[in-house]
Design an enzyme around this catalytic site. Structure first.
Site, PDB file in Angstrom:
ATOM      1  N   LYS A   1       0.390  -1.932  -0.162  1.00  9.34           N
ATOM      2  CA  LYS A   1       0.209   0.292  -0.436  1.00  9.34           C
ATOM      3  C   LYS A   1       0.912   1.672   0.456  1.00  9.34           C
ATOM      4  O   LYS A   1       1.738   1.040   0.292  1.00  9.34           O
ATOM      5  CB  LYS A   1      -0.700  -0.074   1.717  1.00  9.34           C
ATOM      6  CG  LYS A   1      -2.109  -1.137   1.474  1.00  9.34           C
ATOM      7  CD  LYS A   1      -3.170  -1.104  -0.115  1.00  9.34           C
ATOM      8  CE  LYS A   1      -3.922  -1.992   0.234  1.00  9.34           C
ATOM      9  NZ  LYS A   1      -3.626  -3.119   0.756  1.00  9.34           N
ATOM     10  N   THR A   2       0.209   2.557  -0.211  1.00  8.77           N
ATOM     11  CA  THR A   2       1.208   3.401  -0.168  1.00  8.77           C
ATOM     12  C   THR A   2       1.901   3.736   1.148  1.00  8.77           C
ATOM     13  O   THR A   2       3.099   4.308   0.501  1.00  8.77           O
ATOM     14  CB  THR A   2      -0.214   4.439  -0.307  1.00  8.77           C
ATOM     15  OG1 THR A   2      -0.623   4.592  -1.539  1.00  8.77           O
ATOM     16  CG2 THR A   2       0.683   5.718  -1.085  1.00  8.77           C
TER      17      THR A   2
END
Length: 387
Positions: A194-195
Site C-alpha cells: 500500500k501507499t
C-alpha cells in the site's frame, strides 16, 4: 534502469524508518502507548478527519466498522464484486448478508447505477451500509452513492486501502479520501504494497465521536474503564476483539506518513510515464479509466488488455512477463464468483465485473522504481503480447 525483478508493488523502507522502529523498541511502551495516539492524530490531520483509530490490519478495520454501526444478522450490506474478499467478508463476520453490486467495466468502480441495481435485490432486508471501494486509488462517486444509501436509511463506509493520498473534486469542493464528508467511516490498510506500510496495520477515520468511541472499545476486547472505579477495574458490556496496532508498528507508520506527499508525487509521476508509453498500444492495451472527479494517488497501475485480439491468454502473458523479470497481478477475481458466495446466493450475473476481470492486469508501480523501469515494463509487455 533496474536489472532485477520488478514486482507489481513493494514497500519503500528507508534508514529513518528503521531508526524510528529502533527508538520505539527502546521506549517504555511496545503496545497501547503514546506512539499509537501520535500516529492516530497525525493520520486524522493528514486526511482531514476528526478522528482516526488504528487497528491491526485493514480487514480488522472493516470488521470494526460493522460492529460500530451495530449491523445485525440478516441485515444487508452492499459491496462491489471487484474488490478483495474482506470487503464482503466483514458483513458476514457480523451475520449480515452481502448484496453484490456490479461495477463500471472500464474503471472497476461501483457506480450509482450499479448500486441502484443492487438495491433492487435487497429482497426486503434492511440495508445498513454501502461499501464503495476506491479501486486502484480512483475515487467512487461518493455524493451520488451516499444519496442512494441515505434513501434506504443506510450510510457509506469507504473501503479506501488503495486511496491514501487520493483527492477528488465534487463540484467546487476539493476533498481528500478519508475526510468522511460523505461517509460514516473510511477504512485504510498499511500492508506492504500500500501507499505507506507498517507491515500489517489498518486505520479507520470518522467525524462521529460516538463511532470513534465504539471503534476504540471494540478493538480492545470491548473493555471500558469507568472513571470513578478502582484503577484495575474494567467492564465489558459486549465482546470485542484484540485488534490493537502496537507502538512499534505505529512508529513505522508515523515515519512513513511523513513521506506520504513524496510517495504520492512519485506514483503520479510514474503513472504519467506509463500513460505516455502505453498510449501507442491502444485499443489493445489501455490504462483503466479514471472518473473526471478523481485525482488518484494510484496504488495499482492496472491495464485492460484485449487478450483475444493478440491471440494469447492472460496466463501466457503473465508467464512471459515473469520470464523478463516483470511481476504482475490480477485485481480482482469477482467476489460473487467465489465458491462460498455462489453457494450462499446462487449464480449472479454482473457483466461489468466479469468484463473487468477478463481484461485486467496490474503492472509494477511503487516509489522505488526508476523512470527507465516504466519503459522496461512496457517493452516487456509489448513483447509478451507480440505487438
Amino acid at each position: 534502469m533496474s536489472s532485477g525483478f520488478l514486482p507489481y508493488g513493494r514497500q519503500t523502507i528507508e534508514d529513518d524508518d528503521v531508526a524510528a522502529m529502533a527508538e520505539a523498541l527502546r521506549a517504555d511502551f511496545l503496545t497501547t502507548g503514546p506512539t499509537v495516539d501520535a500516529f492516530e492524530r497525525a493520520f486524522a490531520d493528514k486526511v482531514g478527519a476528526a478522528h482516526a483509530v488504528a487497528c491491526s490490519n485493514g480487514t480488522a478495520s472493516l470488521h470494526l466498522a460493522m460492529m460500530a454501526l451495530d449491523v445485525k444478522p440478516g441485515e444487508a450490506v452492499v459491496a462491489p464484486s471487484i474488490t478483495f474478499l474482506a470487503t464482503a467478508n466483514c458483513a458476514r463476520y457480523v451475520g449480515a448478508e452481502v448484496v453484490f453490486a456490479d461495477v463500471d467495466p472500464d474503471t472497476g468502480l461501483m457506480t450509482p447505477a450499479s448500486l441502484a441495481g443492487a438495491l433492487e435485490r435487497l429482497d426486503g432486508r434492511t440495508l445498513r451500509a454501502v461499501l464503495p471501494v476506491h479501486l486502484r486509488g480512483d475515487v467512487a462517486d461518493l455524493p451520488a452513492l451516499a444519496a442512494l444509501a441515505s434513501e434506504q436509511g443506510a450510510v457509506l463506509v469507504e473501503d479506501a486501502p488503495h486511496a491514501l493520498g487520493s483527492a477528488m473534486r465534487f463540484g467546487d469542493q476539493a476533498e481528500r479520501v478519508g475526510d468522511c464528508r460523505h461517509s460514516a467511516m473510511a477504512s485504510f490498510s498499511f500492508h506492504p504494497v500500500k501507499t505507506i506500510a507498517t507491515g500489517e496495520g489498518g486505520m479507520l477515520t470518522t467525524n462521529d465521536a460516538g463511532l470513534d468511541e465504539r471503534l476504540r472499545r471494540f478493538r480492545s476486547h470491548g473493555m471500558v474503564r469507568p472513571a470513578d472505579a478502582e484503577p484495575w477495574w474494567y467492564e465489558m458490556e459486549e465482546p470485542g476483539f484484540n485488534y490493537r496496532l502496537p507502538d512499534i508498528l505505529c512508529a513505522l507508520g508515523l515515519s512513513q506518513l511523513a513521506k506520504l506527499d513524496r510517495f504520492v508525487a512519485r506514483r503520479r509521476h510514474l503513472s504519467t510515464l506509463y500513460a505516455e508509453a502505453l498510449a501507442p498500444l491502444a485499443p489493445v492495451v489501455r490504462m483503466a479509466a479514471s472518473p473526471a472527479w478523481s485525482d488518484p494517488a494510484l496504488h495499482l497501475l492496472t491495464v485492460l488488455i484485449d487478450f483475444e485480439a493478440v491471440g494469447a491468454t492472460r496466463l501466457e502473458v503473465v508467464e512471459r512477463l515473469k520470464a523478463q523479470g516483470i511481476g504482475s497481478q490480477v485485481h480482482y477475481i469477482p467476489v460473487h464468483r467465489q465458491p462460498y458466495y455462489r453457494a450462499r446466493y446462487g449464480e449472479l450475473e454482473l457483466p461489468g465485473a466479469d468484463a473487468w476481470y477478463a481484461r485486467c492486469l496490474s503492472l509494477p508501480l511503487y516509489p522505488g522504481m526508476g523512470d527507465d523501469d516504466v519503459a522496461r515494463v512496457v517493452d516487456a509487455l509489448k513483447a509478451s503480447l507480440g505487438l
